[in-house]
Scaffold this motif. Structure first.
Motif: not given
Length: 548
Positions: A222-223, A500-509
């Motif tokens: 994410a960062d 996979t991980i980017a999907t969830m973190l970007q959706t959170a943002k």
């Protein structure tokens, strides 16, 4: 002091000596006076020189501030001003604009500091009112008592008021060790040993807590902080975490989050309108050590522009191909509007489904088209390109006014105002195309538009469609920044974990949720055996920090 005649010596030699002494003394006094005058003149000259230098510094600082302030106003007009004001300035992305603003603000602050050092008594700008700091931040109070005056010692002191100021402070993030003890008990006259079960963790028998796993994942995906940089940062705190070890952790996190990422993509397929885009993702080829080109596909859903209430979300998929078979597999079963740029894979997919009852509809992106004309306009290479860009500005003005309205209201406004603009543009292009060189960039831009006319005009007849695909571009842009910092994905498996991980973190943002807090909570729930039947409760749009 005057000398009386009676005090003068009668001896001629003595009288001569007295006269010589007085003459020398007078000469010394004259020389001293001359030196004093020279020193005074030098001090005045130095003072004048310093004053001139100070004036020069003040003038230079004022000029720098004025210049930088003018640039800030110009950039603000280019981003937030009327469309006509934005035409002559540009080519900057949001990240580039943000960087320019930061550097200019630093330059202004440096000039102001120089000004205050040279002219401390000069009137300063009134301080801007502060919004105040978030209530959840820890407050550390410092009370500074005045010294007791000598004539007030022993007297009673009354508090009649106080001045309070707040300044923001930070303590460096620090590691801590969670020590878990599980006592064993035995009871007299009773068989057996009694001990509490060990708490469940994502990494069984490993050293990281779910909070640490979340920290590493958010920092990387994410960062944009690659693992090798995290390794260096953590080593400064005396904590040795090799990038290889953290990479293994991320593989496990990606495995656990895969069902959630699949669920997000399934929810996206259920939408009436989906945005799609793709970007390259360099990947190491197995065994060769060389880098080959892979692709990160992005699919976004955001119904808010046409008044929808579904949460926004994005799903990424890692592929070693950019072919139409990839997007066909990703959006299998989708029958709504696919909002995309002009890439041929999407066109091929739409043609394949044409004629079916559940055919997919393609909506084009005017932002991609505008970019082609804008490059010619900004270079001054084409009057027609400048005219096109100026005319297109009216389309976005309409979109700004109808954002968030119902599909019916949006379509009515577009038919009333945007349809005529679009018709004028296509008439202009068709008229001018035969008059220009077929190999020119302008001709390419016009042919790009005319060959995709149906997709570009779809937003006029369907209020659910957007004028552009900026929603998915904003979702994929963070991954391009991470790609730049990471250089490449280490492997195909690493690319899948990334997606996979980017999907969830970007959706959170996208849902305004702190990705670190969400991921920590989700990993803890998964470790404790959260059932797949309640997967929707794990989604970022259902996150509640109170349950942490």
């Amino acid at each position: 002091m005057e000398t009386a005649a009676a005090d003068l010596p009668d001896d001629v030699d003595a009288l001569k000596a007295m006269v010589l002494a007085l003459t020398e003394k007078a000469a010394l006094l004259e020389n001293q006076a001359a030196r004093n005058e020279r020193h005074a003149a030098e001090r005045i000259a130095i003072s004048d020189s310093r004053a001139e230098a100070a004036e020069a510094r003040i003038k230079a600082a004022d000029e720098r501030i004025a210049t930088l302030t003018a640039i800030v106003k110009m950039l603000e007009r280019s981003r937030y001003g009327r469309s006509s004001e934005r035409l002559g300035i540009g080519g900057l992305s949001d990240e580039q604009c943000a960087f320019v603003f930061e550097e200019i603000e630093s330059g202004v602050a440096e000039a102001v500091a120089d000004l205050e050092a040279v002219a401390p008594d000069r009137a300063r700008r009134a301080p801007r009112p502060r919004k105040g700091f978030a209530a959840h931040l820890e407050r550390v109070e410092q009370i500074i008592e005045p010294e007791v005056p000598e004539d007030c010692e022993g007297l009673d002191r009354l508090l009649i008021g106080e001045d309070v100021s707040e300044r923001l402070d930070v303590t460096p993030a620090k590691f801590r060790v969670i020590v878990t003890r599980r006592p064993k008990y035995a009871y007299r006259n009773h068989d057996g040993v009694f001990q509490a079960q060990a708490p469940a963790h994502i990494i069984e028998s490993g050293i990281p807590t779910e909070r640490l796993l979340a920290q590493v994942a958010v920092s990387k995906y994410a960062d944009g902080l690659p693992l090798y940089r995290q390794e260096t940062i953590y080593a400064r705190d005396g904590v040795e975490l090799s990038r290889a070890l953290m990479a293994q952790w991320m593989g496990k996190v990606g495995f656990e989050l895969q069902p959630l990422a699949d669920y997000v993509l399934e929810r996206i397929r259920q939408a009436e309108r989906v945005f799609a885009d793709e970007t390259s993702l360099p990947t190491l080829a197995p065994g060769s050590g060389k880098v080959r080109k892979a692709w990160l596909w992005a699919y976004a859903r955001d119904d808010r522009p046409y008044g929808g209430t579904a949460p926004p979300m994005v799903a990424y998929r890692f592929e070693d191909s950019r072919g139409s078979e990839c997007v066909a597999r990703h959006v299998a079963g989708f029958t709504g509007i696919l909002q995309v740029d002009g890439y041929s894979a999407y066109t091929k997919l739409a043609k394949a489904s044409a004629g079916a009852n559940d055919a997919m509809t393609l909506a084009g992106c005017w932002a991609h088209l505008r970019r082609r004309f804008y490059e010619l306009h900004i270079s001054g290479a084409s009057r027609l390109a400048s005219q096109t860009v100026a005319t297109m500005a009216g389309l976005w003005k309409v979109e700004d006014e109808i954002r968030g309205h119902s599909p019916v209201a949006r379509m009515a406004a577009r038919q009333d105002r945007s349809a005529a603009i679009v018709a004028d543009l296509f008439r202009l292009w068709e008229k001018e195309l035969p008059r220009i060189s077929g190999k020119s960039k302008l001709a390419e831009a016009i042919r790009y538009a005319t060959s995709r006319r149906a997709a570009l005009e779809h937003f006029l007849i369907d209020g659910r469609a957007e004028i552009d695909s900026n929603i998915v571009e904003r979702a994929i842009r963070p991954q391009t920044i991470i790609r730049k910092n990471s250089l490449f994905a280490g492997s195909e498996g690493g690319g899948r974990v990334w997606a996979t991980i980017a999907t969830m973190l970007q959706t959170a943002k996208m849902n305004g949720v702190d990705p670190l807090a969400w991921l920590q909570q989700t990993l803890e729930r998964i470790a404790k055996g959260w059932t797949i039947s309640r997967i929707d409760q794990l989604m970022p749009w259902n996150f509640s920090p109170d349950t942490l």
